[in-house]
Design a protein around this motif. Structure first.
Motif, mmCIF file in Angstrom:
data_model
loop_
_atom_site.group_PDB
_atom_site.id
_atom_site.type_symbol
_atom_site.label_atom_id
_atom_site.label_comp_id
_atom_site.label_asym_id
_atom_site.label_seq_id
_atom_site.Cartn_x
_atom_site.Cartn_y
_atom_site.Cartn_z
ATOM 1 N N SER A 1 0.756 -1.299 0.070
ATOM 2 C CA SER A 1 -0.109 -0.003 -0.072
ATOM 3 C C SER A 1 0.907 1.251 -0.135
ATOM 4 O O SER A 1 0.337 2.329 -0.100
ATOM 5 C CB SER A 1 -1.017 0.152 1.187
ATOM 6 O OG SER A 1 -0.179 0.057 2.208
ATOM 7 N N ILE A 2 2.080 0.987 0.301
ATOM 8 C CA ILE A 2 2.910 2.157 0.108
ATOM 9 C C ILE A 2 3.064 2.624 -1.107
ATOM 10 O O ILE A 2 3.478 4.125 -1.475
ATOM 11 C CB ILE A 2 4.319 2.073 0.775
ATOM 12 C CG1 ILE A 2 5.369 3.169 1.304
ATOM 13 C CG2 ILE A 2 5.185 0.936 0.169
ATOM 14 C CD1 ILE A 2 4.557 4.194 2.118
ATOM 15 N N TYR B 1 -7.019 7.350 -1.861
ATOM 16 C CA TYR B 1 -6.317 7.224 -0.608
ATOM 17 C C TYR B 1 -6.490 5.870 -0.189
ATOM 18 O O TYR B 1 -7.336 5.098 -0.219
ATOM 19 C CB TYR B 1 -7.054 7.936 0.589
ATOM 20 C CG TYR B 1 -7.337 9.591 0.164
ATOM 21 C CD1 TYR B 1 -6.303 10.680 0.543
ATOM 22 C CD2 TYR B 1 -8.495 9.977 -0.516
ATOM 23 C CE1 TYR B 1 -6.372 11.743 0.075
ATOM 24 C CE2 TYR B 1 -8.556 11.336 -0.965
ATOM 25 C CZ TYR B 1 -7.598 12.242 -0.481
ATOM 26 O OH TYR B 1 -7.484 13.595 -0.742
ATOM 27 N N ARG C 1 4.600 5.876 6.687
ATOM 28 C CA ARG C 1 4.584 4.382 7.285
ATOM 29 C C ARG C 1 5.111 4.593 8.749
ATOM 30 O O ARG C 1 5.976 5.046 8.760
ATOM 31 C CB ARG C 1 5.326 3.585 6.466
ATOM 32 C CG ARG C 1 5.467 2.070 7.168
ATOM 33 C CD ARG C 1 5.924 1.110 6.335
ATOM 34 N NE ARG C 1 7.277 1.477 5.859
ATOM 35 C CZ ARG C 1 7.953 1.704 4.464
ATOM 36 N NH1 ARG C 1 7.047 1.075 3.667
ATOM 37 N NH2 ARG C 1 9.145 1.874 4.410
ATOM 38 N N ARG D 1 -1.109 6.370 1.950
ATOM 39 C CA ARG D 1 -0.720 6.910 0.728
ATOM 40 C C ARG D 1 -1.938 7.762 0.203
ATOM 41 O O ARG D 1 -2.936 6.984 0.243
ATOM 42 C CB ARG D 1 -0.153 6.026 -0.310
ATOM 43 C CG ARG D 1 0.237 6.690 -1.320
ATOM 44 C CD ARG D 1 1.459 5.848 -2.121
ATOM 45 N NE ARG D 1 1.754 6.655 -3.557
ATOM 46 C CZ ARG D 1 3.117 6.554 -3.951
ATOM 47 N NH1 ARG D 1 3.980 5.974 -3.406
ATOM 48 N NH2 ARG D 1 3.606 7.296 -5.010
ATOM 49 N N ASP E 1 -2.669 9.680 -3.553
ATOM 50 C CA ASP E 1 -2.222 9.790 -4.907
ATOM 51 C C ASP E 1 -3.337 10.515 -5.689
ATOM 52 O O ASP E 1 -4.372 10.358 -5.598
ATOM 53 C CB ASP E 1 -2.048 8.514 -5.582
ATOM 54 C CG ASP E 1 -0.881 7.556 -5.479
ATOM 55 O OD1 ASP E 1 0.171 8.235 -5.126
ATOM 56 O OD2 ASP E 1 -1.242 6.267 -4.982
ATOM 57 N N GLY F 1 0.393 2.685 -3.223
ATOM 58 C CA GLY F 1 -0.849 3.212 -3.450
ATOM 59 C C GLY F 1 -1.614 2.796 -4.626
ATOM 60 O O GLY F 1 -2.018 1.577 -5.094
ATOM 61 N N THR G 1 0.266 2.312 7.363
ATOM 62 C CA THR G 1 0.524 2.737 5.961
ATOM 63 C C THR G 1 -0.507 3.561 5.317
ATOM 64 O O THR G 1 -1.410 3.022 5.512
ATOM 65 C CB THR G 1 1.268 1.742 5.102
ATOM 66 O OG1 THR G 1 2.239 0.908 5.690
ATOM 67 C CG2 THR G 1 1.881 2.315 3.957
ATOM 68 N N SER H 1 2.025 12.568 -5.161
ATOM 69 C CA SER H 1 1.739 11.631 -4.065
ATOM 70 C C SER H 1 2.375 11.920 -2.610
ATOM 71 O O SER H 1 3.389 12.882 -2.758
ATOM 72 C CB SER H 1 2.421 10.121 -4.288
ATOM 73 O OG SER H 1 1.875 9.549 -5.647
ATOM 74 N N THR H 2 1.713 11.599 -1.717
ATOM 75 C CA THR H 2 2.170 11.765 -0.255
ATOM 76 C C THR H 2 1.923 10.430 0.318
ATOM 77 O O THR H 2 0.969 9.960 0.294
ATOM 78 C CB THR H 2 1.371 12.877 0.511
ATOM 79 O OG1 THR H 2 0.086 12.581 0.896
ATOM 80 C CG2 THR H 2 1.633 14.328 -0.109
ATOM 81 N N TYR H 3 2.918 10.072 1.315
ATOM 82 C CA TYR H 3 2.680 8.841 1.957
ATOM 83 C C TYR H 3 3.468 8.706 3.444
ATOM 84 O O TYR H 3 4.187 9.416 3.776
ATOM 85 C CB TYR H 3 3.219 7.713 1.092
ATOM 86 C CG TYR H 3 4.511 8.036 0.435
ATOM 87 C CD1 TYR H 3 5.832 7.770 0.872
ATOM 88 C CD2 TYR H 3 4.670 8.838 -0.763
ATOM 89 C CE1 TYR H 3 7.107 8.114 0.430
ATOM 90 C CE2 TYR H 3 5.751 8.925 -1.470
ATOM 91 C CZ TYR H 3 6.779 8.800 -0.924
ATOM 92 O OH TYR H 3 8.090 9.073 -1.920
#
Length: 977
Positions: free
Chosen positions: A207-208, A579, A548, A564, A566, A210, A562, A544-546
């Motif tokens: 999922s990191i 999301y 963990r 992310r 996009d 996304g 986690t 993207s922002t993410y």
């Protein structure tokens, strides 16, 4: 008195002999007999020990019956009892489930013991199980939950990789492939340049990434230099390939006898009669094939200091296929640099340059024009060359001479691919690191095609040449901040990041007719007629922002969260952001106090994860109404002038957005008896919703299709992996690796509730399940009256009237089996005795049906072409009422089985993929060459396949014009300095 003194001295010598210290030495190596530096060698129960030097050597003072313990990160610990040996050499075995191994995860690394998600690691040595194929092939059978199929067996052919079942209809099912942090493909890196491969399978692990992670993620890390002695490596391998499962077709005489005995109307051509008079048969399969050749060379230099290290690799790969004039060659150059700027900053640079060329045969999907189909079905009475010296062109059911196609079709694709990346990582304060990674990719491809008019009736009477060129650019910037600290029993590791990327693509197509065979596509301007010509350009962006966060309490309770977000330009405004959260929990049961007494259990960890992933794998601008220009429907002639019009081809969808994948994983990792028995068991559930579906629209709508978000697709299954060290003594080692996956795929919901006949997709059934007419043998003489009701004759194929309305049509279709394997996996057995090693690698799959398109020709005469010898011996005749094959008739419905389950076969198979015997030269010999190791081997690829499938190759069965399978005999050598 002297006699007693002598006896006393002798007695004391015997008593104290066991306490006298001796010196033992030796060399510690890995599986390939390369020296291992830094192996710890200690006397069991003491602190006395040493480590191996740069040559893998050690020397230690020991007593009789001391137990020497050899340990090294990533290797199974070994114990050897000292019995007075002067030398003890140890060959270490990799520990595939070593809890201290560092595993690459998205935007970072983790110890295997700290993993909460489902991650499979593929060892570098395991990649060598496939010599002839490229990287995609090498992954086959290597990890549970990962189905790899070489769908096209031509040189440089593509592979299909599906992780945990197909979860999409129109948005692709292939995983996201990341090479050193940059999206790429399996053909963009040499196998010898790979350091590690991690496969992220569940929501927590993937999922990191996304919006691109719903089909899984494969992380590939290339080799880099290590401080110390410069290492030079060279490998060379080469061999030959021969066709397997060649179709056994009728001879010219059998073909002639069949036509004459059955009274089939046919006018024999003069050249055919001449060949028959000479008793000659044209074996078209042999005429277009040859012995293939393969060679691969790789050289690398690595090393450096604590301040800076480098890796330089050069790889050359070349394959001539078993079909004439099919070839793939590639040269790859890789340079990696890592430099330490100071105590708190370091940087790195990665560069990969690839140049390749693939020369193709005719692969048209229409069977009348494809090279392989033409070779199977062309009449054996026809000569390659006519009496006029030209290629014979009087074929019945194929539109070109197969030999002419391989001789005269000039079709090649040249690719240049360049990827460069640069990162800088700072540690301004303890426990905190800041990293920026920036990369760019340039991809150039050009396909040249020249169709010689001498190839046959299907082709233009004058030469046709065309050029397709494309250029794509990609750049990305990824920036992360990571905090990693420990507070007593608590460990916290958190990462946040932002990314931005952009893809741009341009393409153009130009065609000319009337081009001569000398200038071909090099001078399109010399043609007599031009067009159609076209060009296009597109672009897309992703922002993207993410984050963990990992929490670890006493190395016992683990948690990972986690998230992310996009934003993609591929979707409609207002629907571009998605999301993708996930949560994973793990319990290391073996760390509990109540497990301490169970010393035979080394690892027992329970994992649970859940989350959501996305899929954006569609073209650009599909949320808008698209216009098509040209084509016969848009061309108009007014006053003798041709005008080209345009019309909408698809309707826009202002609500188009992400395809979503909800996933659940419950797993148990285990290891027993010093990890001599280790593996994992996973149950997974994956539900894909809001499927990106290209829906076909009614003609009266004025549009051809529209992309929309509809439908639900479900996958659930079980994965099992097992690694065992069966024997490890008496200079003999036997290890085994097994993986097994069971997957159930089902369509839960569609846009109209039940079916999509255009794509053969039905609610309540697996994706692309076969929905066909059901055959039931052959109509017999005593059934003549019943056959007449359906317009059939005795000897025709009998089709079941499931609708019971005394007619055969689409209403009589039934479900005939799923097209995707319900189970698959791989088994590797590795044996090593002293300096000899043997690898036996098997892959398997089952629980599905395959469509054998060749049966349309081999098991009937409905197409007028050649048929199999088995058909000749078993077709229906009044005096031989067979129930296997229909009578040789032209035009009768369903005779060749097309559209019926008569062309389906059981897809279950087990294949001995690789059988390899190797020998490593002893150290005393390699020293003469100033080398650290030298190994030679002989390998047989595709040794044998256990299957009921009767086509060329079970893996390429989906191809409408299948390239034949081959067996390869490969020899090679690897040397390290």
């Amino acid at each position: 008195m002297k006699k007693y003194i002598f006896l006393i001295v002798l007695f004391l010598g015997i008593v104290f002999e066991g306490f006298a210290q001796n010196t033992v030495s030796g060399v510690v190596t890995n599986y390939e007999s390369e020296p291992l530096v830094g192996v710890t060698v200690v006397i069991d129960g003491t602190l006395t020990g040493v480590t191996t030097d740069a040559d893998g050597r050690y020397s230690l003072d020991v007593n009789q019956n001391d137990v020497l313990v050899f340990s090294f990160v990533g290797m199974i610990t070994q114990k050897v009892v000292y019995k007075g040996q002067k030398e003890i050499n140890v060959n270490m075995i990799s520990d595939n489930y070593n809890l201290d191994d560092v595993v690459v995860v998205g935007y970072g690394t983790s110890k295997r013991s700290d993993l909460t998600g489902s991650v499979s690691s593929v060892k570098v040595n395991d990649l060598k199980n496939t010599k002839v194929g490229l990287l995609g092939n090498a992954l086959q059978g290597m990890a549970s939950g990962v189905q790899v199929t070489q769908t096209n067996l031509k040189p440089g052919g593509s592979v299909s990789v599906v992780i945990r079942g197909k979860g999409s209809v129109n948005a692709g099912n292939g995983p996201l492939v990341i090479i050193d942090g940059v999206p790429g493909g399996f053909d963009q890196i040499a196998t010898a340049d790979i350091e590690s491969i991690e496969i992220l399978k569940d929501a927590s692990a993937a999922s990191i990434y996304g919006n691109r992670g719903s089909n899984g993620v494969i992380l590939i890390t290339s080799k880099k230099g290590v401080a110390g002695k410069t290492k030079v490596s060279f490998t060379a391998q080469g061999g030959v390939m021969n066709m397997v499962n060649k179709m056994d077709m009728m001879s010219a005489q059998q073909y002639y006898d069949l036509i004459n005995s059955e009274g089939i109307e046919y006018t024999w051509k003069r050249d055919e009669l001449l060949q028959l008079s000479r008793g000659e048969t044209t074996d078209w399969q042999a005429a277009i094939s040859e012995q293939g050749k393969f060679q691969n060379y790789n050289a690398s230099v690595s090393g450096g200091s604590e301040k800076s290290s480098n890796y330089l690799g050069l790889d050359y790969y070349d394959m001539d296929g078993i079909i004439k004039n099919s070839n793939y060659n590639r040269i790859t150059l890789r340079f990696n640099n890592d430099s330490k700027l100071n105590d708190w900053a370091h940087m790195g640079f990665r560069l990969n340059v690839l140049e390749s060329k693939i020369k193709n045969i005719n692969e048209e999907t229409h069977e009348l024009y494809g090279t392989i189909f033409s070779a199977v079905s062309a009449q054996p009475t026809a000569p390659i060359y006519g009496s006029d010296g030209e290629y014979f062109d009087g074929f019945l059911n194929t539109k070109a001479n197969p030999v002419a196609m391989v001789d005269l079709l000039d079709k090649s694709t040249k690719v240049t691919h360049i990827t460069g990346s640069f990162f800088v990582e700072f540690t301004p304060v303890k426990h905190l690191s800041i990293k920026t990674n920036n990369a760019a990719t340039l991809h150039f491809a050009i396909t040249d095609i020249y169709e010689n008019p001498r190839m046959g009736q299907h082709y233009a009477t004058e030469g046709v040449a065309n050029i397709t060129s494309s250029k794509s650019r990609y750049w990305q910037s990824e920036n992360t901040i990571t905090y990693d600290n420990k507070f007593g029993d608590h460990k916290i590791k958190a990462m946040v990041g932002v990314s931005a990327s952009k893809s741009e693509a341009e393409s153009s197509f130009a065609q000319a007719k009337g081009v001569d065979s000398v200038t071909k596509y090099y001078n399109l301007g010399g043609g007599s007629e031009f067009g159609p010509n076209s060009s296009s350009a597109s672009a897309s962006t992703l922002t993207s922002t993410y984050m963990r966060a990992n929490y670890n309490y006493k190395d016992r309770y683990l948690a990972t969260f986690t998230m992310r977000a996009d934003g993609s330009s591929r979707f409609a405004p207002g629907h571009r952001w998605g999301y993708f959260p996930s949560l994973a929990l793990a319990w290391r049961i073996t760390e509990e106090d109540f497990m301490k007494s169970a010393d035979y259990i080394d690892n027992l960890k329970l994992r649970v994860s859940a989350g959501m992933l996305g899929n954006q794998n569609i073209g650009n601008y599909l949320y808008q109404a698209l216009v098509s220009e040209g084509g016969q429907h848009f061309n108009y002639v007014l006053n003798g002038v041709l005008y080209t019009g345009a019309a909408y081809s698809s309707i826009g969808n202002t609500n188009l957005t992400w395809e979503k994948s909800k996933q659940l994983d419950i797993a148990l990792d285990y290891g027993f008896f010093g990890n001599r028995v280790a593996g994992s068991i996973d149950y997974y559930y994956k539900q894909s919703t809001d499927l990106l579906w290209n829906v076909t629209l009614p003609l009266e709508s004025g549009y051809q299709s529209s992309y929309t978000n509809v439908g639900v697709l479900e996958n659930k299954g079980i994965e099992f992996s097992l690694n065992t060290i069966n024997i490890n003594k008496y200079n003999f080692q036997w290890t085994s690796t097994l993986n097994f996956t069971y997957n159930r795929n089902e369509v839960i919901e569609l846009y109209d509730g039940k079916t999509d006949y255009n794509k053969q997709i039905f609610v309540g059934h697996s994706l692309n399940e076969f929905y066909m007419l059901e055959s039931d043998g052959i109509w017999q003489l005593e059934e003549a009256a019943e056959a007449a009701v359906y317009g059939a004759l005795p000897g025709d194929r009998k089709i079941v009237d499931n609708y019971e309305d005394n007619q055969i049509n689409s209403d009589d279709r039934v479900f005939c089996g799923q097209s995707n394997p319900s189970y698959y996996g791989g088994l590797t057995n590795t044996f090593k005795y002293k300096d000899f090693d043997l690898v036996v690698f098997v892959t398997y799959a089952g629980g599905y049906k395959v469509r054998n398109s060749l049966l349309r020709f081999t098991n009937s005469y409905n197409t007028k072409g050649n048929s199999s010898v088995d058909y000749y011996n078993n077709y229906w005749r009044a005096d031989r009422p067979s129930n296997k094959y229909p009578a040789p008739r032209i035009g009768s419905s369903y005779l060749n089985g097309d559209g019926t389950d008569a062309i389906l076969e059981d897809g279950t198979y087990a294949r001995i993929k690789n059988l390899e015997l190797g020998y490593t030269l002893p150290k005393r010999w390699t020293k003469l060459l100033k080398a650290t190791s030298l190994r030679a081997y002989f390998s047989v690829q595709n040794v044998y396949t256990f299957t009921k499938y009767t086509g060329y190759d079970i893996e390429a069965s989906a191809q409408s014009n299948p390239y034949p399978g081959s067996r390869a005999f490969i020899g090679g050598i690897s040397i390290n300095f």
